[in-house]
Design a protein around this motif. Sequence first.
Motif, mmCIF file in Angstrom:
data_model
loop_
_atom_site.group_PDB
_atom_site.id
_atom_site.type_symbol
_atom_site.label_atom_id
_atom_site.label_comp_id
_atom_site.label_asym_id
_atom_site.label_seq_id
_atom_site.Cartn_x
_atom_site.Cartn_y
_atom_site.Cartn_z
ATOM 1 N N ILE A 1 -13.554 5.503 2.945
ATOM 2 C CA ILE A 1 -12.373 6.259 2.537
ATOM 3 C C ILE A 1 -12.781 7.710 2.353
ATOM 4 O O ILE A 1 -13.679 8.017 1.566
ATOM 5 N N ILE A 2 -12.135 8.592 3.100
ATOM 6 C CA ILE A 2 -12.407 10.029 2.974
ATOM 7 C C ILE A 2 -11.380 10.604 2.004
ATOM 8 O O ILE A 2 -10.197 10.702 2.309
ATOM 9 N N GLY A 3 -11.837 10.942 0.813
ATOM 10 C CA GLY A 3 -10.944 11.469 -0.223
ATOM 11 C C GLY A 3 -10.955 10.590 -1.459
ATOM 12 O O GLY A 3 -10.697 9.382 -1.372
ATOM 13 N N GLY A 4 -11.263 11.186 -2.614
ATOM 14 C CA GLY A 4 -11.385 10.428 -3.849
ATOM 15 C C GLY A 4 -10.354 10.771 -4.895
ATOM 16 O O GLY A 4 -10.620 10.660 -6.096
ATOM 17 N N GLY A 5 -9.150 11.168 -4.459
ATOM 18 C CA GLY A 5 -8.054 11.384 -5.396
ATOM 19 C C GLY A 5 -7.379 10.061 -5.719
ATOM 20 O O GLY A 5 -7.913 8.980 -5.430
ATOM 21 N N ILE A 6 -6.195 10.126 -6.284
ATOM 22 C CA ILE A 6 -5.489 8.912 -6.682
ATOM 23 C C ILE A 6 -5.207 7.998 -5.488
ATOM 24 O O ILE A 6 -5.282 6.775 -5.596
ATOM 25 N N ILE A 7 -4.939 8.580 -4.321
ATOM 26 C CA ILE A 7 -4.674 7.763 -3.123
ATOM 27 C C ILE A 7 -5.946 7.056 -2.672
ATOM 28 O O ILE A 7 -5.958 5.840 -2.419
ATOM 29 N N GLY A 8 -7.049 7.803 -2.601
ATOM 30 C CA GLY A 8 -8.310 7.227 -2.148
ATOM 31 C C GLY A 8 -8.833 6.144 -3.078
ATOM 32 O O GLY A 8 -9.263 5.069 -2.639
ATOM 33 N N LEU A 9 -8.788 6.407 -4.396
ATOM 34 C CA LEU A 9 -9.301 5.426 -5.355
ATOM 35 C C LEU A 9 -8.424 4.180 -5.405
ATOM 36 O O LEU A 9 -8.930 3.061 -5.526
ATOM 37 N N SER A 10 -7.109 4.376 -5.311
ATOM 38 C CA SER A 10 -6.207 3.213 -5.295
ATOM 39 C C SER A 10 -6.459 2.353 -4.059
ATOM 40 O O SER A 10 -6.444 1.119 -4.125
ATOM 41 N N THR A 11 -6.691 3.021 -2.933
ATOM 42 C CA THR A 11 -6.993 2.290 -1.700
ATOM 43 C C THR A 11 -8.288 1.511 -1.849
ATOM 44 O O THR A 11 -8.378 0.335 -1.445
ATOM 45 N N ALA A 12 -9.294 2.134 -2.448
ATOM 46 C CA ALA A 12 -10.574 1.451 -2.678
ATOM 47 C C ALA A 12 -10.375 0.221 -3.558
ATOM 48 O O ALA A 12 -10.970 -0.836 -3.316
ATOM 49 N N TYR A 13 -9.527 0.348 -4.564
ATOM 50 C CA TYR A 13 -9.268 -0.758 -5.496
ATOM 51 C C TYR A 13 -8.718 -1.974 -4.742
ATOM 52 O O TYR A 13 -9.226 -3.103 -4.904
ATOM 53 N N TYR A 14 -7.695 -1.764 -3.924
ATOM 54 C CA TYR A 14 -7.068 -2.904 -3.255
ATOM 55 C C TYR A 14 -7.920 -3.434 -2.102
ATOM 56 O O TYR A 14 -7.898 -4.640 -1.823
ATOM 57 N N LEU A 15 -8.690 -2.566 -1.452
ATOM 58 C CA LEU A 15 -9.578 -3.039 -0.388
ATOM 59 C C LEU A 15 -10.683 -3.919 -0.956
ATOM 60 O O LEU A 15 -10.999 -4.979 -0.391
ATOM 61 N N GLN A 16 -11.273 -3.510 -2.091
ATOM 62 C CA GLN A 16 -12.338 -4.345 -2.669
ATOM 63 C C GLN A 16 -11.766 -5.660 -3.198
ATOM 64 O O GLN A 16 -12.443 -6.683 -3.190
ATOM 65 N N TRP B 1 0.882 10.952 -7.459
ATOM 66 C CA TRP B 1 0.482 10.092 -8.572
ATOM 67 C C TRP B 1 1.336 8.826 -8.605
ATOM 68 O O TRP B 1 0.829 7.713 -8.768
ATOM 69 N N SER B 2 2.618 8.988 -8.444
ATOM 70 C CA SER B 2 3.546 7.861 -8.490
ATOM 71 C C SER B 2 3.257 6.839 -7.397
ATOM 72 O O SER B 2 3.385 5.634 -7.608
ATOM 73 N N LEU B 3 2.847 7.336 -6.231
ATOM 74 C CA LEU B 3 2.702 6.461 -5.061
ATOM 75 C C LEU B 3 1.274 6.016 -4.797
ATOM 76 O O LEU B 3 1.012 5.333 -3.803
ATOM 77 N N GLY B 4 0.334 6.358 -5.687
ATOM 78 C CA GLY B 4 -1.068 6.001 -5.460
ATOM 79 C C GLY B 4 -1.289 4.516 -5.223
ATOM 80 O O GLY B 4 -1.745 4.107 -4.145
ATOM 81 N N PRO B 5 -0.976 3.650 -6.192
ATOM 82 C CA PRO B 5 -1.216 2.218 -5.986
ATOM 83 C C PRO B 5 -0.409 1.622 -4.838
ATOM 84 O O PRO B 5 -0.912 0.757 -4.113
ATOM 85 N N ALA B 6 0.836 2.080 -4.661
ATOM 86 C CA ALA B 6 1.652 1.556 -3.561
ATOM 87 C C ALA B 6 0.998 1.858 -2.221
ATOM 88 O O ALA B 6 0.904 0.998 -1.339
ATOM 89 N N THR B 7 0.512 3.095 -2.066
ATOM 90 C CA THR B 7 -0.161 3.472 -0.817
ATOM 91 C C THR B 7 -1.439 2.679 -0.637
ATOM 92 O O THR B 7 -1.731 2.164 0.456
ATOM 93 N N GLY B 8 -2.220 2.553 -1.714
ATOM 94 C CA GLY B 8 -3.462 1.792 -1.622
ATOM 95 C C GLY B 8 -3.225 0.346 -1.224
ATOM 96 O O GLY B 8 -3.948 -0.217 -0.397
ATOM 97 N N LYS B 9 -2.202 -0.250 -1.797
ATOM 98 C CA LYS B 9 -1.853 -1.645 -1.472
ATOM 99 C C LYS B 9 -1.438 -1.767 -0.006
ATOM 100 O O LYS B 9 -1.893 -2.689 0.702
#
Length: 414
Positions: free
Chosen positions: A6-21, A382-390
Amino acid sequence: MKNCIIIGGGIIGLSTAYYLQKEGHQVTVIDKSDFTSGASYVNAGYITPSHFISLASPGIITQGIKWMFNASSPFYVKPSLDLDFLKWGLAFKKSATAKKVEKSIPVIKDINLLGRDLYEALKASGDFNFHYQRKGLLVYYQSDKVGEHEWKIGQRGIHEGLGVQNLSLEGIKKMEPNIDLNVKGAVYFDCDAHMTPTDFMPEMVSYLKSKGVKILANEEVKDVVVVNETIKSVITNRARYEADEIVMAAGSWSPLLSKKLGIKILIQAGKGYRINVERETNITIPSILCEANVAVTPMSGFTRFAGTMEIGGINHKINPVRVNAIATAAQKFYNNLEITEQEKNEAQCGLRPCSPDGLPYIGKSSKCKNLTIAAGHAMMGWSLGPATGKLVSEIISDKKTSLDLNPFHPDRKF
């Protein structure tokens, strides 16, 4: 299991990492910062189903031209002959029609509701201890004209199934009994929630590390090696990495990286500012100071005043005129509130990645087989971080996605 970068460690990147792991993938997050700064740390912390009207809405072009000559205006576009800016501006103009905005309303609402549900699931999981409250949002107005406009939006929200009320001063006083307001009324949305970003982000980083996710700080992606429309390796200032799947969640920097792949995504950086007031304000419910477009959030231990949208390229220069505009607006709406010079001097800014039509880019581009783009969330990052990650984790895991991704397609035409 796939090896994902994941290139980018903001709310979108970290949320994506959460759901991928969570799906069992091996994950590495690369960021040029040290995971303590940027738009994910200085935003208003809103989870906003109420914000279903796109930034590119009818009338914004005319209003924007008027505001262009006012350095303290809520929405400022710095004129530029840069080709990417001109293309973005043309696409923004094409998107700012009643028909397109109407079409996007349920799309924006639904992804915000998904984001809110996922934040609540994160909170309920027991893995985190972050500040989260669902107290809704008060949209304050000082003139009848603005009040009428906001209530039209509120009525549209009711049509979409949201809980909305039109409040008099008496109604506001029942909700906020301990503050002295200079307003005519407010539109109240009960669907919104709020958080303290500087609590959540470090918690998420710690959690991901504990689950084996590699967090690479102060490492900048310099190039990518592509063979047969597939990214074979990512080259940073420190090393070369190989992966099965790449996620581009680099916010306002995403177009710089996508160009290396021959992919053109239209994003402009929209600078926003925040002032923290670390003393008692008696403000308990998040609010929008409508005429000034300033967001007010009671966070964990302080109140944050955030606002302005400044389209002017990638830079982190603090414009004291715009910081002062936020402070002045706050003092106009809240009687007996004074924001000090020190508080203004400690203001910070962040760059919101703005797409032309107010919808983020989420999905795979047809030009690169193993790249998923997750960028362009503007003021709703911020609002869409987890939704995007999922959604990204569902794409990479070859699962049916929670939402229809066609409106967010990276290759969509404007």
